[in-house]
Design a protein around this motif. Structure first.
Motif, mmCIF file in Angstrom:
data_model
loop_
_atom_site.group_PDB
_atom_site.id
_atom_site.type_symbol
_atom_site.label_atom_id
_atom_site.label_comp_id
_atom_site.label_asym_id
_atom_site.label_seq_id
_atom_site.Cartn_x
_atom_site.Cartn_y
_atom_site.Cartn_z
ATOM 1 N N UNK A 76 1.007 -1.249 0.001
ATOM 2 C CA UNK A 76 -0.139 -0.007 0.142
ATOM 3 C C UNK A 76 0.811 1.298 -0.090
ATOM 4 N N UNK A 77 1.926 1.115 0.725
ATOM 5 C CA UNK A 77 2.825 2.319 0.997
ATOM 6 C C UNK A 77 3.473 2.705 -0.486
ATOM 7 N N UNK A 115 -5.361 -0.329 -5.438
ATOM 8 C CA UNK A 115 -5.726 -0.101 -6.826
ATOM 9 C C UNK A 115 -5.089 -1.124 -7.712
ATOM 10 N N UNK A 116 -4.638 -2.300 -6.968
ATOM 11 C CA UNK A 116 -3.994 -3.362 -7.837
ATOM 12 C C UNK A 116 -5.132 -4.219 -8.399
ATOM 13 N N UNK A 117 -5.327 -4.503 -9.847
ATOM 14 C CA UNK A 117 -6.362 -5.025 -10.500
ATOM 15 C C UNK A 117 -5.982 -6.316 -11.227
ATOM 16 N N UNK A 118 -4.778 -6.948 -10.891
ATOM 17 C CA UNK A 118 -4.281 -7.940 -11.790
ATOM 18 C C UNK A 118 -3.307 -8.661 -11.065
ATOM 19 N N UNK A 119 -3.444 -10.273 -10.760
ATOM 20 C CA UNK A 119 -2.932 -10.797 -9.888
ATOM 21 C C UNK A 119 -2.013 -11.991 -10.870
ATOM 22 N N UNK A 120 -0.703 -12.335 -10.588
ATOM 23 C CA UNK A 120 0.021 -13.213 -11.458
ATOM 24 C C UNK A 120 0.497 -14.281 -10.605
#
Length: 379
Positions: A76-77, A115-120
């Motif tokens: 987050x930071x 705001x992360x919207x994609x995971x790998x």
């Protein structure tokens, strides 16, 4: 404001344990070092505000190492600092790499909040024995749980990495991995063939076995069959291959990777990270002490026209759509034929490339021996 696009790569070099095949810049670390590293990373982003001010950030990729090893508050930071020092597009693709077993409900919720919207996810294999053979720390069951948690947290854009040609892997067991992955219905699959790198524990094991007259890796014929099986099963399941090793459902291609292959400018933050900015390639120091002390001694490589043309070709040809002769001329103010006409004619006659409209792309056979084809475009 100039709305030219810029990509961001953020490197987190920490792992629970380095995999036996890995030669990436990664290491184990205690919580103190992780916190210190993020402080230095945040400072580097802040110092790059001027570089980013005239650009719109279109993609962010947090890679490693294992970024999900960090406390969710640290991710987050990092994202908060990036937002405060740049302009991120409202529909930006923001990816974080995660290892199975290192994500929790709380971490995933923090990723969404940031705001992360994609995971790998780095799965590699659905067979636990194969996972052990390459030094992975997780089981398939842990991967399934991590995938389930990501779906519950609201992630609707998930990539799964898988690998073929692993020690002890058979065509049947690899097909089983493909089937289990497809049953989960991810949006994207990256399928790689294992490369045994010098200086890794796996290379030592392979050599030791060869000294005893044994080959612990699948033979070349089996590896080739795995390669073709990947393409068939994924296409049959509704994925389209848009790059040599990458398959996606419609509209789920990885925008960050596409930008890299098309030479969109990018800034890399973190230990050993590379940047392509204003036709200059920069490399951060790979020495942790230097990085943490803010004495980041960057290596700078000015790219000559020859370098840029070569990159345009061997990166662009990785994509199934190939390279645009029109864009080549716009970028370099020379006709494509005046530079690469002869080699293209030769490779076309060999059945390795084809012209589709204004694009030059690999044929099916060209994809099979892409390393040779790419080498022909070196000036």
């Amino acid at each position: 404001m100039n709305q030219d696009k810029l990509e961001i790569y953020i490197h987190i070099p920490f792992c629970v344990k380095k995999c036996d095949y890995c030669d990436f810049l990664s290491m184990c670390a205690d919580e103190s070092m992780k916190n210190e590293y993020v402080r230095a990373l945040v400072r580097e982003i802040e110092l790059s505000k001027e570089k980013m001010k005239d650009y719109l950030i279109d993609t962010v990729f947090i890679g490693g190492g294992t970024p999900s090893i960090l406390d969710g508050k640290l991710i987050e930071k990092i994202m908060k600092t990036l937002r405060e020092n740049s302009t991120i597009s409202e529909d930006a693709e923001i990816t974080i790499e995660c290892n199975p077993g290192t994500v929790t409900k709380e971490k995933l919720e923090r990723y969404k909040k940031a705001g992360i919207n994609r995971i790998s996810f780095g799965l590699q294999s659905a067979n636990d024995e194969e996972l052990k053979s390459i030094g992975r720390i997780h089981s398939y069951e842990q991967f399934e749980e991590s995938f389930r948690l990501a779906r519950m947290a609201g992630f609707d854009n998930i990539n799964i990495d898988i690998m073929s040609a692993l020690p002890g892997q058979s065509l049947e067991s690899y097909g089983h991995t493909l089937d289990k992955v497809l049953a989960l219905e991810p949006e994207h699959i990256s399928a790689y063939s294992l490369i045994v790198e010098e200086g890794t524990p796996l290379k030592d094991r392979v050599n030791e076995a060869l000294d005893r007259g044994m080959n612990i890796l699948p033979d070349e014929d089996t590896e080739r069959k795995m390669y073709y099986l990947t393409d068939k099963k994924l296409r049959d399941a509704g994925f389209h291959r848009y790059e040599i090793s990458n398959y996606a459902k419609e509209n789920y291609e990885c925008r960050h990777n596409i930008g890299y292959w098309k030479r969109v400018p990018y800034l890399g933050f973190g230990l050993g990270a590379a940047s392509l900015y204003q036709e200059t390639r920069n490399y951060n120091t790979d020495q942790m002490e230097q990085y943490l002390s803010m004495q980041n001694q960057r290596k700078v490589q000015e790219l000559e026209e020859k370098d840029r043309m070569e990159e345009f070709m061997f990166l662009g040809l990785r994509m199934m759509e190939g390279v645009s002769m029109k864009v080549f001329q716009e970028n370099f103010h020379k006709t494509y034929d005046s530079v690469y006409g002869e080699v293209t004619e030769k490779l076309t006659a060999q059945g390795l490339v084809k012209i589709v409209g204004m694009n030059v792309c690999l044929t099916k056979r060209g994809v099979d021996i892409s390393n040779y084809v790419m080498s022909e475009f070196l000036l």
